[in-house]
Design a protein around this motif. Sequence first.
Motif, PDB file in Angstrom:
ATOM      1  N   GLY A   1      10.042  70.868  32.549  1.00 46.14           N
ATOM      2  CA  GLY A   1       8.580  70.813  32.480  1.00 46.14           C
ATOM      3  C   GLY A   1       7.952  71.770  33.477  1.00 46.14           C
ATOM      4  N   THR A   2       6.807  71.377  34.018  1.00 43.87           N
ATOM      5  CA  THR A   2       6.142  72.200  35.032  1.00 43.87           C
ATOM      6  C   THR A   2       6.957  72.171  36.319  1.00 43.87           C
ATOM      7  N   VAL A   3       7.158  73.338  36.916  1.00 41.79           N
ATOM      8  CA  VAL A   3       7.923  73.414  38.159  1.00 41.79           C
ATOM      9  C   VAL A   3       7.056  74.101  39.220  1.00 41.79           C
ATOM     10  N   VAL A   4       7.015  73.490  40.416  1.00 43.38           N
ATOM     11  CA  VAL A   4       6.181  74.019  41.495  1.00 43.38           C
ATOM     12  C   VAL A   4       7.063  74.485  42.653  1.00 43.38           C
ATOM     13  N   PHE A   5       6.857  75.724  43.080  1.00 44.69           N
ATOM     14  CA  PHE A   5       7.549  76.253  44.249  1.00 44.69           C
ATOM     15  C   PHE A   5       6.552  76.357  45.400  1.00 44.69           C
ATOM     16  N   ALA A   6       7.047  76.161  46.614  1.00 45.14           N
ATOM     17  CA  ALA A   6       6.196  76.306  47.794  1.00 45.14           C
ATOM     18  C   ALA A   6       6.843  77.282  48.765  1.00 45.14           C
ATOM     19  N   SER A   7       6.005  77.975  49.527  1.00 45.41           N
ATOM     20  CA  SER A   7       6.504  78.889  50.546  1.00 45.41           C
ATOM     21  C   SER A   7       5.708  78.706  51.829  1.00 45.41           C
ATOM     22  N   ASP A   8       6.434  78.661  52.961  1.00 44.22           N
ATOM     23  CA  ASP A   8       5.743  78.634  54.267  1.00 44.22           C
ATOM     24  C   ASP A   8       5.842  79.996  54.939  1.00 44.22           C
ATOM     25  N   GLY A   9       6.291  80.981  54.169  1.00 44.39           N
ATOM     26  CA  GLY A   9       6.427  82.337  54.712  1.00 44.39           C
ATOM     27  C   GLY A   9       7.841  82.620  55.196  1.00 44.39           C
ATOM     28  N   THR A  10       8.610  81.568  55.434  1.00 44.09           N
ATOM     29  CA  THR A  10       9.984  81.735  55.892  1.00 44.09           C
ATOM     30  C   THR A  10      10.965  81.297  54.813  1.00 44.09           C
ATOM     31  N   THR A  11      10.695  80.128  54.227  1.00 44.64           N
ATOM     32  CA  THR A  11      11.575  79.633  53.161  1.00 44.64           C
ATOM     33  C   THR A  11      10.766  79.236  51.928  1.00 44.64           C
ATOM     34  N   VAL A  12      11.517  79.180  50.832  1.00 46.99           N
ATOM     35  CA  VAL A  12      10.924  78.763  49.557  1.00 46.99           C
ATOM     36  C   VAL A  12      11.656  77.517  49.098  1.00 46.99           C
ATOM     37  N   TRP A  13      10.914  76.534  48.592  1.00 49.17           N
ATOM     38  CA  TRP A  13      11.557  75.341  48.079  1.00 49.17           C
ATOM     39  C   TRP A  13      10.828  74.829  46.842  1.00 49.17           C
ATOM     40  N   VAL A  14      11.530  73.964  46.111  1.00 47.77           N
ATOM     41  CA  VAL A  14      10.936  73.372  44.923  1.00 47.77           C
ATOM     42  C   VAL A  14      10.281  72.065  45.331  1.00 47.77           C
ATOM     43  N   VAL A  15       9.034  71.879  44.911  1.00 48.24           N
ATOM     44  CA  VAL A  15       8.318  70.648  45.239  1.00 48.24           C
ATOM     45  C   VAL A  15       8.752  69.584  44.253  1.00 48.24           C
ATOM     46  N   GLU A  16       9.369  68.546  44.754  1.00 49.64           N
ATOM     47  CA  GLU A  16       9.879  67.482  43.864  1.00 49.64           C
ATOM     48  C   GLU A  16       8.773  66.476  43.540  1.00 49.64           C
TER      49      GLU A  16
ATOM     50  N   THR B   1       4.571  89.241  48.019  1.00 52.03           N
ATOM     51  CA  THR B   1       5.361  88.895  49.194  1.00 52.03           C
ATOM     52  C   THR B   1       4.452  88.206  50.207  1.00 52.03           C
ATOM     53  N   TYR B   2       4.950  87.102  50.733  1.00 50.19           N
ATOM     54  CA  TYR B   2       4.240  86.383  51.792  1.00 50.19           C
ATOM     55  C   TYR B   2       5.217  86.255  52.959  1.00 50.19           C
ATOM     56  N   GLN B   3       4.932  86.971  54.023  1.00 49.60           N
ATOM     57  CA  GLN B   3       5.842  87.082  55.172  1.00 49.60           C
ATOM     58  C   GLN B   3       7.258  87.409  54.684  1.00 49.60           C
ATOM     59  N   ASP B   4       8.223  86.513  54.893  1.00 49.29           N
ATOM     60  CA  ASP B   4       9.610  86.831  54.527  1.00 49.29           C
ATOM     61  C   ASP B   4       9.977  86.396  53.113  1.00 49.29           C
ATOM     62  N   THR B   5       9.019  85.886  52.358  1.00 50.64           N
ATOM     63  CA  THR B   5       9.364  85.363  51.029  1.00 50.64           C
ATOM     64  C   THR B   5       8.709  86.213  49.929  1.00 50.64           C
ATOM     65  N   ALA B   6       9.329  86.203  48.753  1.00 55.99           N
ATOM     66  CA  ALA B   6       8.792  87.036  47.667  1.00 55.99           C
ATOM     67  C   ALA B   6       8.971  86.373  46.302  1.00 55.99           C
ATOM     68  N   PHE B   7       8.015  86.659  45.424  1.00 54.31           N
ATOM     69  CA  PHE B   7       8.022  86.143  44.046  1.00 54.31           C
ATOM     70  C   PHE B   7       7.824  87.325  43.103  1.00 54.31           C
ATOM     71  N   LEU B   8       8.550  87.311  41.986  1.00 55.98           N
ATOM     72  CA  LEU B   8       8.433  88.391  41.004  1.00 55.98           C
ATOM     73  C   LEU B   8       8.146  87.812  39.618  1.00 55.98           C
TER      74      LEU B   8
END
Length: 282
Positions: free
Chosen positions: A267-282, A179-186
């Motif tokens: 293929g390879t998929v990259v997600f980014a988080s700024d601590g508030t939201t998560v998005w897919v890096v296009e 978990t990074y601030q308000d975002t989480a990955f499992l």
Amino acid sequence: MKKRVRFLLPVLVLLAILAAELPWETKEVPKRTEAAMEVHFIDVGQADCSLILLPNDKTMLIDAGNNDDGETVVDYLKACGVEQIDYLIGTHPHEDHIGGLDDVIESFPIGEIYMPKVQTNTKTFRDVLTAVKKKGLSVHSAKAGVVLSESPELSITMLAPNKDVYVEMNDYSAVVRITYQDTAFLFMGDAEKQSENEIREDVRADVLKIGHHGSSTSTSEKFLRRVNPEYVFIPCGKDNDYGHPHREIRNLLKQYDITTYRADADGTVVFASDGTTVWVVE
Ligand SMILES: [Zn+2]
């Protein structure tokens, strides 16, 4: 020489020079964002490999694909500017998860390495242990309750395995929640329903790296509801022998309207988080 050609020639030469100088985007080099945290699900076909660039500038690698993927993984990490791996996790001893680990261990300085307390008698497994030994590392036990990082901003914990002995090798899988601030990955490894049922801790996550390549042996509806992800990543190979992801799982993800990415299609998929939201890096 006609007047028009005489005029065009220097223009063409100039254009050629400019074209050579322009930083054309190459697909091989992963894109970097300004986001504090990135999760790269590296395409290794019918295998598993996740690179996590943490907001505290540390790096984590969960699994490293099959034996043949070692070089691909090492090259990808280098292209990302990774110079050392602070946390290296081999979720469980199947080849499609630990196959490339020896190459990674030989190529980068390693901080801590975690694997569940279970052995197999395969060359792949022995190769990993040899690489660990050569490097003078010792393997820490991956199990529920292990805390890799604990701060109000960033927490990294292991939620499984919860028992010492399982019938299925997959259920020994290290399950990691970040978990990074308000975002989480499992990250589920290949944990099956047995292991899912044993997890008592909070499993909510924006992004779920699905268990066992989307097999119906994992991801019960009950568990998916607990995780309640916005995104799912499925590490599956094109036309794989197992029929992953299974229809039950595809239907379940559709039913809950979860945005799904698959290695065989995306293929390879990259997600980014700024601590508030998560998005897919296009
Ligand atoms: Zn697997």
